[in-house]
Write an enzyme that holds these catalytic residues in place. Structure first.
Site, short mmCIF file in Angstrom:
data_model
loop_
_atom_site.label_atom_id
_atom_site.label_comp_id
_atom_site.label_asym_id
_atom_site.label_seq_id
_atom_site.Cartn_x
_atom_site.Cartn_y
_atom_site.Cartn_z
N GLU A 162 67.99 29.51 0.24
CA GLU A 162 67.97 28.21 -0.74
C GLU A 162 67.13 27.27 -0.18
OE1 GLU A 162 72.11 26.94 -0.96
OE2 GLU A 162 71.67 25.58 -2.75
N GLU A 256 78.41 25.62 -8.43
CA GLU A 256 78.52 24.93 -7.06
C GLU A 256 78.47 23.52 -7.38
OE1 GLU A 256 75.78 24.67 -3.93
OE2 GLU A 256 76.72 25.84 -2.76
C1 LER Z 1 74.67 25.47 -0.36
O1 LER Z 1 74.66 26.13 -1.50
C2 LER Z 1 74.06 24.05 -0.81
O2 LER Z 1 73.96 23.92 -1.66
C3 LER Z 1 74.51 22.95 0.12
O3 LER Z 1 74.13 21.67 -0.28
C4 LER Z 1 76.04 22.93 0.29
O4 LER Z 1 76.49 21.69 1.05
MN MN Z 2 73.53 25.34 -3.51
#
Ligand code: LER
Ligand code: MN
Length: 279
Positions: A162, A256
């Site tokens: 990510e 999310e």
């Molecule tokens: C994890 O996917 C993310 O985006 C982080 O910012 C989690 O706090």
């Molecule tokens: Mn994230």
């Protein structure tokens, strides 16, 4: 393109789940897995994304069976809590800490394998120390991630890495930098995770970032500019969806986001916001 419930069938929607709700953590629902999974299914979600620090703590047998009962998949295991709660980091200068971070990710791969779920490498990549010029840490990151990715390939588990904003991880913040890291290190079974909340902070042109990633794109987190549900802020989500269609994205799109003003409102608001953006 075949459409199901107002969205392309190939794009599946996931709801994030953890043990406890925290108004400052971007997880949309928590608690009683049976009740939460049934609600997510009723609202139109296709999958659940799990947020725990350690797979050994996840009531996975119950979650797996409730998902099967409701026709839901487990899309992914998020792993950032192992850094936030326990300090495990893939770039730590201490060999033992780094080995423990790699071991934890291998445990997540083992947990994900029976569900054909993906493992997310996000915050667990850790932060650069102030003395570090970044070069040695990036070498440690490449080596740790390669070990995890090779293990994941043996188990047929996908990894998504990510791009995260500078206030949470102080390096590899833009989509372009993160994609370059994955490509240059030839990480097997590894694609990029783009999170619209982080992109809104780091990427000058969100659409171009998605188009440049192309088929490296493996997973999407959608939260609005304020990290609330889709449609609760000012990100142009129509532009995001047009770009996802342009790269023929065929993966999960996950909620999310913060559980605000409350989990139920965020769950239904997020679905509505995503559908409005697609129209
Ligand atoms: C994890 O996917 C993310 O985006 C982080 O910012 C989690 O706090
Ligand atoms: Mn994230």
């Amino acid at each position: 393109m075949s459409i199901k419930n107002g969205l392309p069938e190939q794009m599946k929607l996931a709801a994030t789940l953890s043990a406890e709700l925290n108004p400052s953590a971007p997880v949309i629902m928590a608690g009683d897995p049976a009740g939460r999974i049934a609600l997510a299914s009723e609202l139109g979600y296709d999958a659940i994304e799990l947020h725990w620090a350690n797979p050994a703590q996840i009531p996975l047998a119950e979650i797996g069976s409730e998902c099967r009962k409701n026709g839901l998949e487990i899309s992914a295991f998020a792993t950032g809590r192992a850094y936030v709660q326990e300090g495990l980091s893939l770039i730590h200068e201490d060999d033992e800490n780094r080995a423990a971070a790699v071991k934890r990710l291998k445990d997540f791969v083992d947990a994900a394998a029976p569900y054909q779920a993906t493992v997310i490498i996000g915050c667990i990549r850790g932060n650069l120390s102030t003395e570090d010029d970044g070069r040695r840490s990036l070498e440690r990151l490449a080596s740790s991630t390669l070990t995890v990715a090779e293990y994941a390939r043996e188990k047929n588990v996908g990894i998504v890495f990510e791009a995260i904003n500078r206030f949470e991880n102080n390096y590899l913040n833009t989509a372009q930098e993160t994609a370059a890291f994955i490509r240059e290190n030839d990480l097997p079974n590894t694609r990029i995770l783009l999170d619209t909340f982080h992109m809104n902070i780091e990427d000058a042109d969100l659409s171009k970032a998605i188009l440049d990633c192309g088929d490296l794109l493996g997973y999407i987190h959608i939260a609005d500019s304020n990290r609330r549900f889709a449609g609760a802020g000012h990100i142009d989500l129509k532009e995001i969806f047009n770009s996802l269609k342009a790269v023929d994205y065929k993966g999960f799109i996950s909620a999310e986001c913060l559980p605000l003003p409350d989990s139920e409102t965020a769950l239904s608001g997020w679905i509505q916001g995503v559908k409005n953006a697609f129209r």
